[in-house]
Enzyme design. Sequence first.
Site, PDB file in Angstrom:
ATOM      1  N   GLN A  96       0.843  -1.217   0.000  1.00 54.27           N
ATOM      2  CA  GLN A  96       0.000   0.000   0.000  1.00 54.27           C
ATOM      3  C   GLN A  96       0.871   1.257   0.000  1.00 54.27           C
ATOM      4  O   GLN A  96       0.621   2.200   0.757  1.00 54.27           O
ATOM      5  CB  GLN A  96      -0.934  -0.001   1.208  1.00 54.27           C
ATOM      6  CG  GLN A  96      -2.259  -0.701   0.973  1.00 54.27           C
ATOM      7  CD  GLN A  96      -3.043  -0.141  -0.217  1.00 54.27           C
ATOM      8  OE1 GLN A  96      -2.927   1.035  -0.590  1.00 54.27           O
ATOM      9  NE2 GLN A  96      -3.844  -0.989  -0.817  1.00 54.27           N
ATOM     10  N   SER A  97       1.897   1.265  -0.823  1.00 56.65           N
ATOM     11  CA  SER A  97       2.833   2.391  -0.812  1.00 56.65           C
ATOM     12  C   SER A  97       2.310   3.593  -1.601  1.00 56.65           C
ATOM     13  O   SER A  97       1.917   3.472  -2.762  1.00 56.65           O
ATOM     14  CB  SER A  97       4.154   1.916  -1.412  1.00 56.65           C
ATOM     15  OG  SER A  97       4.934   3.013  -1.805  1.00 56.65           O
ATOM     16  N   ASN A  98       2.358   4.749  -0.943  1.00 54.80           N
ATOM     17  CA  ASN A  98       2.041   5.996  -1.651  1.00 54.80           C
ATOM     18  C   ASN A  98       3.131   6.320  -2.657  1.00 54.80           C
ATOM     19  O   ASN A  98       2.877   6.873  -3.723  1.00 54.80           O
ATOM     20  CB  ASN A  98       1.932   7.152  -0.650  1.00 54.80           C
ATOM     21  CG  ASN A  98       0.800   6.952   0.319  1.00 54.80           C
ATOM     22  OD1 ASN A  98      -0.324   6.691  -0.092  1.00 54.80           O
ATOM     23  ND2 ASN A  98       1.086   7.032   1.609  1.00 54.80           N
TER      24      ASN A  98
END
Length: 357
Positions: A96-98
């Site tokens: 879930q990396s921005n």
Amino acid sequence: MLRTQLERIARPLTPNEIRARYLTRGVPRVPLALLPTPLQEAPRLAGELGIGRLLIKRDDLTGLAFGGNKARNLEFRMAEAVEQGAEVFIAGLEAQSNSARMSTAAANLLGMRTILLLRDEPGREWQGNLLVDRLLGAEVRFVTIRERATASEEMDRALEATAEEVRRAGKKPYVMNHAGAFSVGSALAYLLCSAEFLEQAEAVDAELTHVYMCSGNKGHAGLILGRKLLGRSYRTIAISQHYADDRVSGALEAARDALALLGWETDLSESDVESYDDYVDTAYGQPSPRGLQAMRLAARTEGLMLDPIYTGKAMAGLIDHARQGRLGPNSTVMFVHTGGLPAMFAFSDAIVRSLPD
Ligand SMILES: Cc1ncc(COP(=O)(O)O)c(C=O)c1O
């Protein structure tokens, strides 16, 4: 760079002197972010917390597929990829990396293809940042990490193997994790952001006393430099998203590297770094009760969206400091909203469960 080549800064610099220095020193940068981001007054939330004045620096509105702090950082990180003539951009990150989402958007704008190596997680869905990664056209490959202790070596091996595969296919790879400008890019970015928000604050007669931001250390390094070089006395307070040993040392290192690139020298010591990891609560990447509560308060007072992993936890820190009386009627506080909003949709269950009505 040799110390003798560095120019010692003995007086406050103006925002324009700071901006000009990037150009005269030829620091590589590509335009990506929509700047300046707005500065928004938050009087209802300030009133609720008993703070004199609260201003939100809306770095969630930088553009690049929903925005966030990475848009500023990528202006420096991507410049290196462009200079090297990279064709395939590769990054190894969390599911879930921005950063994965925004780097893919940046690579699209710069004409590069993206391969994301994302750490596999139990129960992951094509939601939040992962959904946006797919829509942006990233080739997403999940990496199963075998041992926590060797996670970064395992990821490095996977990155190197992917880069080799790209080379064999006759294309030029660029691995973001190994970029020279990785940490220093964030420090340079948030030094420029400091010049930007100081002018905006002055335009609305706000004499800042505190600046809060979610940061492990890299972005915080830029805020510290901003305060020092602009000769201000407000406190810069990092609320960390994770438990890490290098919150102080990493901030000082990134700040020094950024200064060296700009050819400047100024005194920096551990006492310049104010950083808290008291609001991580559960663990990095997991919503916390106080973070969810902060999200609700910001939403219901100001219509302001925060995310459960970074900015919600940072706001929980600010709220707690206000409730403890460390911020009060004489405080003029800025909260730098670093974005991260798509993650909200990956944690919808936890958010719904936290709502009382
Ligand atoms: C939304 C958001 N806020 C804050 C941070 C912290 O950035 P840094 O620790 O690099 O300053 C990140 C990056 O991980 C992020 O995605």
